[in-house]
Design a protein around this motif. Structure first.
Motif, PDB file in Angstrom:
ATOM      1  N   LEU A 244      -6.271 -10.189   2.737  1.00 28.48           N
ATOM      2  CA  LEU A 244      -4.871 -10.579   2.590  1.00 28.48           C
ATOM      3  C   LEU A 244      -4.272 -10.682   3.985  1.00 28.48           C
ATOM      4  O   LEU A 244      -4.303  -9.709   4.748  1.00 28.48           O
ATOM      5  CB  LEU A 244      -4.086  -9.539   1.787  1.00 28.48           C
ATOM      6  N   TRP A 247      -6.251  -9.273   6.758  1.00 27.31           N
ATOM      7  CA  TRP A 247      -6.659  -7.868   6.681  1.00 27.31           C
ATOM      8  C   TRP A 247      -7.777  -7.731   5.662  1.00 27.31           C
ATOM      9  O   TRP A 247      -7.582  -7.953   4.466  1.00 27.31           O
ATOM     10  CB  TRP A 247      -5.475  -6.977   6.292  1.00 27.31           C
ATOM     11  N   MET A 249     -10.492  -6.215   3.005  1.00 25.80           N
ATOM     12  CA  MET A 249     -10.426  -5.145   2.009  1.00 25.80           C
ATOM     13  C   MET A 249     -11.790  -4.925   1.372  1.00 25.80           C
ATOM     14  O   MET A 249     -12.579  -5.858   1.229  1.00 25.80           O
ATOM     15  CB  MET A 249      -9.430  -5.502   0.897  1.00 25.80           C
ATOM     16  N   GLY A 253      -9.670  -2.248  -2.683  1.00 22.50           N
ATOM     17  CA  GLY A 253      -8.435  -2.756  -2.115  1.00 22.50           C
ATOM     18  C   GLY A 253      -7.965  -2.007  -0.894  1.00 22.50           C
ATOM     19  O   GLY A 253      -6.826  -2.167  -0.458  1.00 22.50           O
ATOM     20  N   GLU A 254      -8.841  -1.194  -0.318  1.00 18.21           N
ATOM     21  CA  GLU A 254      -8.505  -0.453   0.897  1.00 18.21           C
ATOM     22  C   GLU A 254      -8.780  -1.329   2.115  1.00 18.21           C
ATOM     23  O   GLU A 254      -9.805  -2.012   2.182  1.00 18.21           O
ATOM     24  CB  GLU A 254      -9.339   0.820   0.982  1.00 18.21           C
ATOM     25  N   LEU A 269       0.075  -4.915   6.174  1.00 22.09           N
ATOM     26  CA  LEU A 269       0.344  -4.966   4.741  1.00 22.09           C
ATOM     27  C   LEU A 269       1.302  -3.867   4.311  1.00 22.09           C
ATOM     28  O   LEU A 269       2.132  -4.068   3.419  1.00 22.09           O
ATOM     29  CB  LEU A 269      -0.969  -4.848   3.960  1.00 22.09           C
ATOM     30  N   GLY A 270       1.184  -2.702   4.927  1.00 17.93           N
ATOM     31  CA  GLY A 270       2.061  -1.597   4.569  1.00 17.93           C
ATOM     32  C   GLY A 270       3.526  -1.917   4.791  1.00 17.93           C
ATOM     33  O   GLY A 270       4.401  -1.387   4.104  1.00 17.93           O
ATOM     34  N   ARG A 273       5.296  -3.415   1.637  1.00 17.81           N
ATOM     35  CA  ARG A 273       5.350  -2.656   0.384  1.00 17.81           C
ATOM     36  C   ARG A 273       6.695  -2.801  -0.313  1.00 17.81           C
ATOM     37  O   ARG A 273       6.777  -2.789  -1.534  1.00 17.81           O
ATOM     38  CB  ARG A 273       5.080  -1.181   0.665  1.00 17.81           C
ATOM     39  N   LEU A 277       5.388  -9.128  -3.199  1.00 18.94           N
ATOM     40  CA  LEU A 277       4.255  -9.879  -2.668  1.00 18.94           C
ATOM     41  C   LEU A 277       3.577 -10.635  -3.806  1.00 18.94           C
ATOM     42  O   LEU A 277       3.036 -10.026  -4.725  1.00 18.94           O
ATOM     43  CB  LEU A 277       3.262  -8.929  -1.994  1.00 18.94           C
ATOM     44  N   ALA A 293      -7.271  -6.918  -4.262  1.00 17.79           N
ATOM     45  CA  ALA A 293      -5.839  -6.884  -3.935  1.00 17.79           C
ATOM     46  C   ALA A 293      -5.043  -6.192  -5.037  1.00 17.79           C
ATOM     47  O   ALA A 293      -4.084  -5.455  -4.760  1.00 17.79           O
ATOM     48  CB  ALA A 293      -5.324  -8.302  -3.704  1.00 17.79           C
ATOM     49  N   GLY A 296      -5.752  -2.393  -4.989  1.00 10.83           N
ATOM     50  CA  GLY A 296      -5.074  -1.759  -3.859  1.00 10.83           C
ATOM     51  C   GLY A 296      -3.581  -1.609  -4.063  1.00 10.83           C
ATOM     52  O   GLY A 296      -2.913  -0.954  -3.258  1.00 10.83           O
ATOM     53  N   TRP A 298      -1.331  -3.938  -3.833  1.00 13.20           N
ATOM     54  CA  TRP A 298      -0.582  -4.718  -2.859  1.00 13.20           C
ATOM     55  C   TRP A 298       0.337  -5.747  -3.501  1.00 13.20           C
ATOM     56  O   TRP A 298       1.328  -6.157  -2.887  1.00 13.20           O
ATOM     57  CB  TRP A 298      -1.550  -5.439  -1.917  1.00 13.20           C
TER      58      TRP A 298
END
Length: 318
Positions: A244, A247, A249, A253-254, A269-270, A273, A277, A293, A296, A298
């Motif tokens: 994403l 980034w 993953m 999703g980490e 990505l954080g 939040r 999205l 995704a 995770g 997200w």
């Protein structure tokens, strides 16, 4: 897809939500972004066209079943599942683009000033191209991903410029490659006043529309020279399945911590939040990346097709 076919698709959605999903007309109106009288007209059209029988006689019915399952499983605000075109290849994004444009238009129709951010990719670009022109000079659009490859070429799938041209809105592009060549280069780029100014606009966005990338030899990151072959092999060795905004993953999703991650210039990505999205991605080959995704946490919204949705529902044993 002409206007009547689009209306028929919406009528099928309304019929499924009413007769199968047990939703009230007010709930359907909120889900589809129409008025309550509009819902009544859609239900009447569904009956008139013979869609409502013992079951809904429309390809969208199965899509709606999977859509509802994905929303419930991952706590999304919405999930639009469009039919897969049997005559088109895995790369076809027409139906996906139309559905994404409908979601995007709900934001753009507002008269109050609005800031929206965009990722990149073929689906995002197609969504913007499918959008009708509308005069909205009060809005702002900002890129979440660098629009330059390492060789200096521009990102051909950036949609911010096209969207701004269609609306007359302000545009903000992130002046950086997706992946810097070194940590020092990334730090230097992020220290620039222009970079910080664009990042600040992105932080103010209400929602973001992004693509979901696969990680393999057909990955956009690799094909468009944002990462090298050695870097691709590094990601594959770390069991990366998708990305994403650049980034990478794993299946859960980490975000993977690696040399590439430390050099990604996209906004973290954080940081997103608190925004809505919304991801656009289709095809069974994108299934693992989309599922990552979702796992995770997200995403708040998803626009996909039945091939990817079937992969997700089968993998999660819905």
């Amino acid at each position: 897809m002409d206007k009547f076919e689009l209306k028929l698709d919406q009528a099928a959605r309304a019929a499924w939500l009413s007769y199968v999903g047990g939703r009230t007309q007010d709930e359907i109106a909120s889900q589809l972004g129409v008025s309550r009288p509009g819902v009544q007209r859609l239900l009447a059209l569904a009956r008139q066209e013979g869609l409502v029988k013992v079951h809904i006689d429309h390809p969208l019915a199965n899509c709606m079943v999977m859509s509802e399952a994905i929303v419930q499983r991952f706590g999304l605000d919405f999930c639009d599942v469009v039919p897969a075109d049997p005559d088109a290849g895995d790369g076809d994004v027409h139906y996906l683009a139309v559905a994404g444009a409908e979601r995007l238009a709900r934001y753009l129709d507002r008269s109050d000033p609005l800031t929206l951010s965009l990722g990149t990719g073929r689906a995002i670009r197609a969504m913007v191209e499918a959008l009708s022109r509308i005069d909205r000079p009060q809005h702002r659009f900002v890129s979440l991903v660098g629009n330059v490859a390492r060789d200096g070429s521009s990102n051909r799938y950036d949609g911010v410029m096209v969207l701004a041209d269609k609306t007359g809105a302000e545009r903000f592009l992130l002046p950086a490659p997706v992946v810097a060549s070194s940590l020092e280069e990334k730090q230097a780029l992020q220290g620039q006043r222009l970079f910080q100014a664009v990042a600040e606009v992105a932080r103010q966005a209400e929602a973001a529309f992004v693509g979901v990338g696969r990680i393999d030899r057909r990955a956009t990151l690799f094909q468009d020279h944002f990462i090298s072959e050695m870097e691709l092999e590094e990601l594959l060795g770390l069991d990366a399945v998708g990305e994403l905004l650049g980034w990478p993953m794993n299946q859960a999703g980490e975000v993977i911590d690696c040399s590439i991650t430390r050099r990604v210039t996209s906004l973290p990505l954080g940081m997103l939040r608190g925004q809505s999205l919304v991801a656009l991605a289709a095809g069974r080959d994108k299934g693992p990346a989309i599922l990552a995704a979702l796992r995770g946490g997200w995403l708040k919204g998803l626009v996909t097709d039945e091939s990817a949705a079937r992969y997700i529902t089968e993998s999660e044993n819905f």
